[in-house]
Scaffold this motif. Sequence first.
Motif, PDB file in Angstrom:
ATOM      1  N   MET A   1       0.846  -1.199   0.000  1.00 58.82           N
ATOM      2  CA  MET A   1       0.000   0.000   0.000  1.00 58.82           C
ATOM      3  C   MET A   1       0.878   1.245   0.000  1.00 58.82           C
ATOM      4  SD  MET A   1      -3.086   0.874   2.597  1.00 58.82           S
ATOM      5  CE  MET A   1      -3.679  -0.824   2.496  1.00 58.82           C
TER       6      MET A   1
ATOM      7  N   ASP B   1       1.499   5.261   0.299  1.00 55.98           N
ATOM      8  CA  ASP B   1       0.899   6.486   0.820  1.00 55.98           C
ATOM      9  C   ASP B   1       2.018   7.513   0.975  1.00 55.98           C
ATOM     10  OD1 ASP B   1       2.226   5.661   3.094  1.00 55.98           O
ATOM     11  OD2 ASP B   1       0.419   4.947   4.088  1.00 55.98           O
ATOM     12  N   SER B   2       1.861   8.485   1.833  1.00 53.53           N
ATOM     13  CA  SER B   2       2.867   9.545   1.911  1.00 53.53           C
ATOM     14  C   SER B   2       4.213   9.015   2.398  1.00 53.53           C
ATOM     15  CB  SER B   2       2.376  10.654   2.846  1.00 53.53           C
ATOM     16  OG  SER B   2       2.489  10.244   4.186  1.00 53.53           O
TER      17      SER B   2
ATOM     18  N   MET C   1       5.296  -0.131   0.437  1.00 50.84           N
ATOM     19  CA  MET C   1       5.714  -1.122   1.435  1.00 50.84           C
ATOM     20  C   MET C   1       6.699  -2.113   0.807  1.00 50.84           C
ATOM     21  SD  MET C   1       4.603  -2.077   4.633  1.00 50.84           S
ATOM     22  CE  MET C   1       2.880  -2.395   5.011  1.00 50.84           C
TER      23      MET C   1
ATOM     24  N   ASN D   1       8.398  -5.863   7.534  1.00 50.54           N
ATOM     25  CA  ASN D   1       8.265  -4.972   6.388  1.00 50.54           C
ATOM     26  C   ASN D   1       8.443  -3.523   6.801  1.00 50.54           C
ATOM     27  OD1 ASN D   1       5.871  -4.985   7.800  1.00 50.54           O
ATOM     28  ND2 ASN D   1       4.746  -6.030   6.203  1.00 50.54           N
TER      29      ASN D   1
ATOM     30  N   PHE E   1      10.931   4.853  -0.210  1.00 55.58           N
ATOM     31  CA  PHE E   1      10.582   5.397  -1.524  1.00 55.58           C
ATOM     32  C   PHE E   1      11.306   4.682  -2.665  1.00 55.58           C
ATOM     33  CE2 PHE E   1       9.163   8.693   1.312  1.00 55.58           C
ATOM     34  CZ  PHE E   1       7.984   9.110   0.723  1.00 55.58           C
TER      35      PHE E   1
ATOM     36  N   TYR F   1      15.958  -3.639  11.208  1.00 55.61           N
ATOM     37  CA  TYR F   1      15.941  -5.070  11.525  1.00 55.61           C
ATOM     38  C   TYR F   1      17.305  -5.665  11.895  1.00 55.61           C
ATOM     39  CZ  TYR F   1      11.089  -5.084  10.097  1.00 55.61           C
ATOM     40  OH  TYR F   1       9.742  -4.835  10.028  1.00 55.61           O
TER      41      TYR F   1
ATOM     42  N   LEU G   1       7.510   1.434  14.313  1.00 55.72           N
ATOM     43  CA  LEU G   1       7.426   1.023  12.911  1.00 55.72           C
ATOM     44  C   LEU G   1       6.974  -0.433  12.763  1.00 55.72           C
ATOM     45  CD1 LEU G   1      10.571   2.815  11.408  1.00 55.72           C
ATOM     46  CD2 LEU G   1       8.193   3.566  11.400  1.00 55.72           C
ATOM     47  N   TYR G   2       7.482  -1.341  13.613  1.00 58.40           N
ATOM     48  CA  TYR G   2       7.001  -2.737  13.538  1.00 58.40           C
ATOM     49  C   TYR G   2       5.478  -2.761  13.709  1.00 58.40           C
ATOM     50  CZ  TYR G   2      11.808  -3.936  15.224  1.00 58.40           C
ATOM     51  OH  TYR G   2      13.154  -4.040  15.427  1.00 58.40           O
TER      52      TYR G   2
ATOM     53  N   THR H   1       3.265  -1.345  10.758  1.00 58.45           N
ATOM     54  CA  THR H   1       3.070  -2.258   9.623  1.00 58.45           C
ATOM     55  C   THR H   1       2.176  -3.434  10.015  1.00 58.45           C
ATOM     56  OG1 THR H   1       5.214  -3.310  10.056  1.00 58.45           O
ATOM     57  CG2 THR H   1       5.151  -1.642   8.337  1.00 58.45           C
TER      58      THR H   1
ATOM     59  N   GLU I   1      -1.137  -2.100   9.522  1.00 58.48           N
ATOM     60  CA  GLU I   1      -1.419  -1.936   8.089  1.00 58.48           C
ATOM     61  C   GLU I   1      -1.864  -3.239   7.445  1.00 58.48           C
ATOM     62  OE1 GLU I   1       1.485   0.868   5.921  1.00 58.48           O
ATOM     63  OE2 GLU I   1       2.240   0.816   7.960  1.00 58.48           O
TER      64      GLU I   1
ATOM     65  N   GLY J   1      -5.507  -3.549   6.905  1.00 57.56           N
ATOM     66  CA  GLY J   1      -6.234  -2.761   5.915  1.00 57.56           C
ATOM     67  C   GLY J   1      -6.353  -1.275   6.217  1.00 57.56           C
ATOM     68  N   ILE J   2      -5.640  -0.776   7.199  1.00 53.90           N
ATOM     69  CA  ILE J   2      -5.627   0.669   7.427  1.00 53.90           C
ATOM     70  C   ILE J   2      -4.288   1.194   6.900  1.00 53.90           C
ATOM     71  CG2 ILE J   2      -4.663   0.463   9.787  1.00 53.90           C
ATOM     72  CD1 ILE J   2      -6.403   2.916  10.523  1.00 53.90           C
ATOM     73  N   SER J   3      -4.265   2.429   6.361  1.00 49.86           N
ATOM     74  CA  SER J   3      -3.007   2.940   5.818  1.00 49.86           C
ATOM     75  C   SER J   3      -2.237   3.703   6.888  1.00 49.86           C
ATOM     76  CB  SER J   3      -3.278   3.861   4.626  1.00 49.86           C
ATOM     77  OG  SER J   3      -3.794   5.094   5.086  1.00 49.86           O
ATOM     78  N   ARG J   4      -0.930   3.856   6.656  1.00 51.01           N
ATOM     79  CA  ARG J   4      -0.098   4.604   7.595  1.00 51.01           C
ATOM     80  C   ARG J   4      -0.604   6.038   7.720  1.00 51.01           C
ATOM     81  NH1 ARG J   4       5.461   4.029   9.105  1.00 51.01           N
ATOM     82  NH2 ARG J   4       5.132   1.874   8.498  1.00 51.01           N
ATOM     83  N   ASP J   5      -0.989   6.617   6.569  1.00 54.27           N
ATOM     84  CA  ASP J   5      -1.492   7.998   6.590  1.00 54.27           C
ATOM     85  C   ASP J   5      -2.733   8.142   7.462  1.00 54.27           C
ATOM     86  OD1 ASP J   5       0.469   9.122   5.102  1.00 54.27           O
ATOM     87  OD2 ASP J   5      -0.600   9.003   3.197  1.00 54.27           O
TER      88      ASP J   5
ATOM     89  N   LEU K   1      -1.605   8.055  11.102  1.00 57.93           N
ATOM     90  CA  LEU K   1      -0.923   9.282  11.516  1.00 57.93           C
ATOM     91  C   LEU K   1      -1.932  10.417  11.657  1.00 57.93           C
ATOM     92  CD1 LEU K   1       2.391   9.191   9.410  1.00 57.93           C
ATOM     93  CD2 LEU K   1       2.020   8.524  11.788  1.00 57.93           C
TER      94      LEU K   1
ATOM     95  N   HIS L   1       5.916  15.941  11.627  1.00 62.40           N
ATOM     96  CA  HIS L   1       5.322  15.440  10.391  1.00 62.40           C
ATOM     97  C   HIS L   1       5.315  16.535   9.317  1.00 62.40           C
ATOM     98  CE1 HIS L   1       3.054  12.582   8.051  1.00 62.40           C
ATOM     99  NE2 HIS L   1       2.154  13.492   7.766  1.00 62.40           N
TER     100      HIS L   1
ATOM    101  N   ARG M   1       9.809  13.992   2.308  1.00 59.83           N
ATOM    102  CA  ARG M   1       9.027  12.939   1.657  1.00 59.83           C
ATOM    103  C   ARG M   1       8.791  13.286   0.182  1.00 59.83           C
ATOM    104  NH1 ARG M   1       6.442  13.479   6.617  1.00 59.83           N
ATOM    105  NH2 ARG M   1       4.689  14.643   5.753  1.00 59.83           N
TER     106      ARG M   1
END
Lengths: 95, 313
Positions: free
Chosen positions: A1, A3-4, A8, A26, A30, A43, B80-81, B84, B87, B90-94, B97, B289, B296
């Motif tokens: 997925m 996104d900003s 992944m 995971n 970019f 990791y 971060l672990y 993900t 995620e 089914g929910i996005s990182r955006d 946040l 952010h 980004r």
Amino acid sequence: MSDSQGPMWEVFVQKKAGQPFVHCGNLHAFDKEMALQNARDLYTRRMEGVALWVVKSEHIVASSPEDQGSFFEPANDKIFRHPTFYQVPDIIKHM
Amino acid sequence: MSTINFEEIFETKLAKNEMIEPKDWMPDNYRKHLIRQISQHAHSEIVGMLPEGNWITRAPSLRSKIVLLAKVQDEGGHGLYLYTAAESLGISRDEMLDALHTSKAKYSSIFNYPTLTWADVAAIGWLVDGAAIMNQVMLQRTSYGPYSRAMIRICKEESFHQRQGYEAMTRLAFGTPAQKSMAQDALNRFWFPTLMMFGPPDKESPNSDNAVKWRIKRETNDELRQRFVNQTVPQIEYLGLNLPDANIKWNEAKNGYDFSEPNWVEFKNVINGNGPCNKERLNARVNAHKNGEWVRAAAAAYAKKLDDQTLAA
């Protein structure tokens, strides 16, 4: 997925030379160089590996849990693929 | 033709202690509960970097500075672990946040208390990470595969956090009288907020029932809180510090310590945004952010350029 945070990637670590690469988690990145560096920082902070693979998650093809039964069924009744299926005389050693 | 009863398969897996994986069928409420719990756990790791990060430039020695840097970096990794893992549901990182930045999602109330002295940093490692470990050891056996795997990694790393905190506390407690009183003060201020980390009492916990039924949690808030107190009291005694609660007393009958309940009104206030540092923490996250936006954008533009080059070649 995507996104900003970028797409992944899946991360695989080889613990020691000669051992298989094992999936460990995971991350978002970019591009592939950033993915590799992020994987190292995320990791392998404690020498968990000597080599890394990263691959975009969208390139992973996975089997479906619903099909588990039928998908793996062909291997289910083939016990003759295992060495213990065969009888070898006791007198024969080391086989 | 037989129809597959997905709910039955799900229940059977739970009953057999098997893990649920991202592509498996799961009830909507199980998914929702996990998204809420895992994303808030992730937010806690990320916001948790702030009170300690506050002391990196003022750590009392080079040794304590590199240790604190490594610890704060670990917390970022843990966030971060967990992101993900969420995620995979089914929910996005955006979206996550955004929920944090607009106060729709919560994070652990403990991080809304200030770190006034170096002893507070020691107390966080010892008590806050100690309480977190107690919860996370249980979550290693949670029923959702990606969450469980993240917890196993996190627990391996977290044990250094608690030990370094206790070591720092030991130095203060056995140091000068001023250092010892600084240690006592930190213990007194962090004790009850740490007990609150396990969540409201079982009789008032809105999310506990389902969490135990679905084996997301395997022990209740009160059980974990009691175990934490039992484990920590002897550690306080070793330091030669006064117990932070006059009602702490060994109870032979329950084979554990009696202790005072934290102030649950304060807990609700802090959770609802009115703790000492809620605004400061949230502003720090929102600014980080926002300030990262050009990075980004640059990284995305560079990745696109690489892709275009590959296509042209």
